[in-house]
Design a protein around this motif. Structure first.
Motif, PDB file in Angstrom:
ATOM      1  N   LEU A 196      15.231  -9.102  -0.441  1.00  0.00           N
ATOM      2  CA  LEU A 196      16.086  -8.645   0.656  1.00  0.00           C
ATOM      3  C   LEU A 196      15.604  -9.440   1.923  1.00  0.00           C
ATOM      4  O   LEU A 196      14.239  -9.182   2.259  1.00  0.00           O
ATOM      5  N   ASP A 197      16.213 -10.141   2.769  1.00  0.00           N
ATOM      6  CA  ASP A 197      16.074 -10.774   4.027  1.00  0.00           C
ATOM      7  C   ASP A 197      16.712  -9.635   5.131  1.00  0.00           C
ATOM      8  O   ASP A 197      17.830  -9.814   5.275  1.00  0.00           O
ATOM      9  N   ILE A 198      15.951  -9.198   5.827  1.00  0.00           N
ATOM     10  CA  ILE A 198      16.630  -8.140   6.576  1.00  0.00           C
ATOM     11  C   ILE A 198      17.098  -8.775   7.740  1.00  0.00           C
ATOM     12  O   ILE A 198      18.229  -8.069   8.674  1.00  0.00           O
ATOM     13  N   SER A 199      17.016 -10.081   8.224  1.00  0.00           N
ATOM     14  CA  SER A 199      17.914 -10.688   9.131  1.00  0.00           C
ATOM     15  C   SER A 199      19.197 -11.319   8.689  1.00  0.00           C
ATOM     16  O   SER A 199      19.979 -11.864   9.231  1.00  0.00           O
ATOM     17  N   ASN A 200      19.358 -11.177   7.474  1.00  0.00           N
ATOM     18  CA  ASN A 200      20.750 -11.240   6.716  1.00  0.00           C
ATOM     19  C   ASN A 200      21.530  -9.985   6.669  1.00  0.00           C
ATOM     20  O   ASN A 200      21.177  -9.086   5.705  1.00  0.00           O
TER      21      ASN A 200
ATOM     22  N   ALA B  48       0.801  -1.167   0.077  1.00  0.00           N
ATOM     23  CA  ALA B  48      -0.088   0.150  -0.125  1.00  0.00           C
ATOM     24  C   ALA B  48       0.700   1.168   0.142  1.00  0.00           C
ATOM     25  O   ALA B  48       0.640   2.145  -0.634  1.00  0.00           O
ATOM     26  N   ILE B  49       1.882   1.259   0.873  1.00  0.00           N
ATOM     27  CA  ILE B  49       3.057   2.391   0.954  1.00  0.00           C
ATOM     28  C   ILE B  49       3.598   2.700  -0.450  1.00  0.00           C
ATOM     29  O   ILE B  49       3.683   3.469  -0.899  1.00  0.00           O
ATOM     30  N   GLY B  50       3.881   1.430  -1.034  1.00  0.00           N
ATOM     31  CA  GLY B  50       4.637   1.356  -2.381  1.00  0.00           C
ATOM     32  C   GLY B  50       3.813   2.052  -3.413  1.00  0.00           C
ATOM     33  O   GLY B  50       4.159   2.734  -4.321  1.00  0.00           O
ATOM     34  N   LYS B  51       2.521   1.760  -3.444  1.00  0.00           N
ATOM     35  CA  LYS B  51       1.592   2.348  -4.532  1.00  0.00           C
ATOM     36  C   LYS B  51       1.475   3.856  -4.549  1.00  0.00           C
ATOM     37  O   LYS B  51       0.941   4.444  -5.334  1.00  0.00           O
ATOM     38  N   VAL B  52       1.430   4.102  -3.194  1.00  0.00           N
ATOM     39  CA  VAL B  52       1.008   5.644  -2.856  1.00  0.00           C
ATOM     40  C   VAL B  52       2.143   6.265  -3.258  1.00  0.00           C
ATOM     41  O   VAL B  52       2.288   7.278  -4.090  1.00  0.00           O
ATOM     42  N   LEU B  53       3.499   5.666  -3.206  1.00  0.00           N
ATOM     43  CA  LEU B  53       4.745   6.343  -3.500  1.00  0.00           C
ATOM     44  C   LEU B  53       5.083   6.529  -4.664  1.00  0.00           C
ATOM     45  O   LEU B  53       5.913   7.464  -5.438  1.00  0.00           O
ATOM     46  N   LEU B  54       4.674   5.404  -5.463  1.00  0.00           N
ATOM     47  CA  LEU B  54       5.026   5.434  -6.938  1.00  0.00           C
ATOM     48  C   LEU B  54       4.149   6.710  -7.556  1.00  0.00           C
ATOM     49  O   LEU B  54       4.498   7.056  -8.762  1.00  0.00           O
ATOM     50  N   LYS B  55       2.941   6.915  -7.206  1.00  0.00           N
ATOM     51  CA  LYS B  55       2.339   8.094  -7.712  1.00  0.00           C
ATOM     52  C   LYS B  55       2.899   9.473  -7.359  1.00  0.00           C
ATOM     53  O   LYS B  55       2.291  10.461  -7.920  1.00  0.00           O
ATOM     54  N   GLN B  56       3.690   9.416  -6.566  1.00  0.00           N
ATOM     55  CA  GLN B  56       4.344  10.834  -6.146  1.00  0.00           C
ATOM     56  C   GLN B  56       5.324  11.132  -6.858  1.00  0.00           C
ATOM     57  O   GLN B  56       6.627  10.496  -7.006  1.00  0.00           O
ATOM     58  N   LYS B  57       5.381  12.602  -7.134  1.00  0.00           N
ATOM     59  CA  LYS B  57       6.531  13.126  -7.842  1.00  0.00           C
ATOM     60  C   LYS B  57       7.504  13.651  -6.884  1.00  0.00           C
ATOM     61  O   LYS B  57       7.474  13.738  -5.739  1.00  0.00           O
ATOM     62  N   GLY B  58       8.785  13.334  -7.285  1.00  0.00           N
ATOM     63  CA  GLY B  58      10.165  13.725  -6.592  1.00  0.00           C
ATOM     64  C   GLY B  58      10.591  12.400  -5.637  1.00  0.00           C
ATOM     65  O   GLY B  58      11.587  12.413  -5.242  1.00  0.00           O
ATOM     66  N   PHE B  59       9.960  11.393  -6.000  1.00  0.00           N
ATOM     67  CA  PHE B  59      10.612  10.164  -5.155  1.00  0.00           C
ATOM     68  C   PHE B  59      11.137   9.114  -6.268  1.00  0.00           C
ATOM     69  O   PHE B  59      10.240   8.874  -7.065  1.00  0.00           O
ATOM     70  N   LYS B  60      12.011   8.435  -6.095  1.00  0.00           N
ATOM     71  CA  LYS B  60      12.744   7.431  -6.618  1.00  0.00           C
ATOM     72  C   LYS B  60      12.345   6.197  -5.672  1.00  0.00           C
ATOM     73  O   LYS B  60      12.995   6.097  -4.762  1.00  0.00           O
ATOM     74  N   THR B  61      11.592   5.035  -5.771  1.00  0.00           N
ATOM     75  CA  THR B  61      10.994   4.193  -5.037  1.00  0.00           C
ATOM     76  C   THR B  61      11.587   2.783  -5.249  1.00  0.00           C
ATOM     77  O   THR B  61      11.440   2.315  -6.562  1.00  0.00           O
ATOM     78  N   TYR B  62      12.428   2.248  -4.548  1.00  0.00           N
ATOM     79  CA  TYR B  62      12.805   0.884  -4.590  1.00  0.00           C
ATOM     80  C   TYR B  62      12.097  -0.143  -3.662  1.00  0.00           C
ATOM     81  O   TYR B  62      11.577   0.302  -2.338  1.00  0.00           O
ATOM     82  N   PHE B  63      11.970  -1.336  -4.341  1.00  0.00           N
ATOM     83  CA  PHE B  63      11.241  -2.366  -3.271  1.00  0.00           C
ATOM     84  C   PHE B  63      11.860  -3.600  -3.137  1.00  0.00           C
ATOM     85  O   PHE B  63      12.543  -4.033  -3.890  1.00  0.00           O
ATOM     86  N   THR B  64      11.521  -4.059  -1.778  1.00  0.00           N
ATOM     87  CA  THR B  64      12.226  -5.330  -1.512  1.00  0.00           C
ATOM     88  C   THR B  64      11.342  -6.085  -0.679  1.00  0.00           C
ATOM     89  O   THR B  64      10.633  -5.741  -0.023  1.00  0.00           O
ATOM     90  N   GLY B  65      11.772  -7.598  -0.775  1.00  0.00           N
ATOM     91  CA  GLY B  65      11.177  -8.407   0.214  1.00  0.00           C
ATOM     92  C   GLY B  65      11.750  -9.575   0.175  1.00  0.00           C
ATOM     93  O   GLY B  65      12.865  -9.760  -0.581  1.00  0.00           O
ATOM     94  N   ILE B  66      11.379 -10.552   0.977  1.00  0.00           N
ATOM     95  CA  ILE B  66      12.090 -11.927   1.343  1.00  0.00           C
ATOM     96  C   ILE B  66      11.852 -12.883   0.165  1.00  0.00           C
ATOM     97  O   ILE B  66      12.795 -13.685   0.191  1.00  0.00           O
ATOM     98  N   ALA B  67      11.010 -12.669  -0.752  1.00  0.00           N
ATOM     99  CA  ALA B  67      11.049 -13.730  -1.782  1.00  0.00           C
ATOM    100  C   ALA B  67      10.707 -12.831  -3.097  1.00  0.00           C
ATOM    101  O   ALA B  67      11.115 -11.914  -3.052  1.00  0.00           O
ATOM    102  N   ALA B  68      10.522 -13.562  -4.143  1.00  0.00           N
ATOM    103  CA  ALA B  68      10.074 -12.961  -5.624  1.00  0.00           C
ATOM    104  C   ALA B  68       8.928 -12.014  -5.314  1.00  0.00           C
ATOM    105  O   ALA B  68       8.121 -11.993  -4.543  1.00  0.00           O
ATOM    106  N   CYS B  69       8.965 -10.914  -6.178  1.00  0.00           N
ATOM    107  CA  CYS B  69       8.174  -9.933  -6.338  1.00  0.00           C
ATOM    108  C   CYS B  69       6.754 -10.403  -6.471  1.00  0.00           C
ATOM    109  O   CYS B  69       6.745 -11.044  -7.669  1.00  0.00           O
ATOM    110  N   ARG B  70       5.825 -10.150  -5.632  1.00  0.00           N
ATOM    111  CA  ARG B  70       4.390 -10.527  -6.245  1.00  0.00           C
ATOM    112  C   ARG B  70       3.630  -9.298  -6.616  1.00  0.00           C
ATOM    113  O   ARG B  70       2.252  -9.624  -7.064  1.00  0.00           O
TER     114      ARG B  70
END
Length: 301
Positions: A49-53, A16-38
């Motif tokens: 990205l596994d933050i425990s690593n 939800a945060i990612g989708k809001v920021l994608l629409k926002q000008k002035g931001f370059k947004t990168y996305f991470t998760g523990i498995a493949a992107c869904r």
């Protein structure tokens, strides 16, 4: 151009945060998760990205060099945390420590961290940011420990606590209260819902909009973002049935003791929203409006 890195984007809040920021000008947004992107719209700028690593954390932050990190990665299943506190702490505590350690070695990275009402024991529905936490579950303890690590080691951070977040998302691996009730009633399944736990349910898009506004603020500290209407979880389930046109008779009430869950839940949690109301003019939707918006979103997809 401000570079933002979001962890845990396969989950409800992260996407939800990612989708809001994608629409926002002035931001370059990168996305991470523990498995493949869904999430289809995130794949172009997605890194696993596994933050425990810690090695992964060092590599990804070093490569992307974000100005802001929004940490939505967590193990939030209360019973799983109670049964396996080592796994819970691996992400909720040591994962946070890994990010803090890497941020300390670099300049000018702001950390926005998602926390929970479960840091409180649950005596009232209007907790303020300065109230003393007193968690009663392994999950709550782990979230409080993560908060402490951030507060003790970083100077530029925002800890955002929230309450019973609901909404629809893409390819979610875990239900929230809305998706569970919706899917059960749609299949004409009877469900039992606790009648002695009270919350201020938070529509996920309200939370995402609030975080988007906080990204631009320089204020440091803890911020409470939630819905403003207190209700029992049982009555919230009944509201879902009503808005979506399902049979309310399929919902029966049950006490917390009878449900016999592994992890203790606070009996009452809700937030005083004066701080974010003043700072970012945060005004959450009512329960009826939030559920109606979620329904419209579902039917339009």
């Amino acid at each position: 151009m401000k570079k933002i890195l979001i962890t845990g984007v396969n989950g409800l809040i992260g996407q939800a945060i990612g989708k809001v920021l994608l629409k926002q000008k002035g931001f370059k947004t990168y996305f991470t998760g523990i498995a493949a992107c869904r999430i289809a719209n995130f794949k172009q700028n997605y890194v696993e990205l596994d933050i425990s690593n810690k090695n992964q954390v060092e590599f990804v932050i070093g490569k992307l060099q974000p100005d802001v990190i929004i940490n939505c990665a967590a193990i939030s299943h209360v019973d799983v945390c109670e049964e396996n506190p080592e796994l819970c702490n691996k992400v909720n505590v040591f994962g946070v420590q890994n990010m803090v350690d890497v941020i300390q070695l670099r300049n000018n990275i702001k950390l926005i961290h998602l926390s929970s009402d479960f840091v409180f024991s649950g005596e009232k529905l209007n907790y303020v940011e300065s109230d003393i936490p007193n968690p009663i579950s392994a999950y709550g303890i782990s979230k409080l420990d993560g908060e402490k690590i951030i507060q003790q080691n970083l100077s530029d951070y925002q800890i955002i606590r929230t309450v019973l977040v609901y909404g629809f998302g893409e390819a979610l691996s875990r239900n929230n209260i809305l998706t569970w009730v919706y899917q059960s009633l749609k299949q004409n399944k009877s469900i039992s819902v606790v009648n002695d736990q009270f919350r201020t349910p938070t529509y996920v898009e309200d939370l995402a909009e609030g975080i988007k506004k906080l990204v631009e603020k320089s204020e440091v500290g803890i911020f409470h973002i939630s819905g403003s209407e207190p209700t029992s979880i049982y009555n919230f389930a009944k509201s879902i049935a009503k808005i979506f046109g399902f049979n309310e008779g399929l919902i029966s009430s049950i006490s917390s003791n009878a449900l016999n869950e592994k992890g203790k839940r606070p009996p009452k949690t809700g937030f005083n929203l004066q701080k974010v109301g003043t700072l970012i003019n945060f005004q959450p939707k009512s329960i009826i409006d939030g559920l109606s918006t979620a329904k419209n979103q579902l039917t339009s997809n």
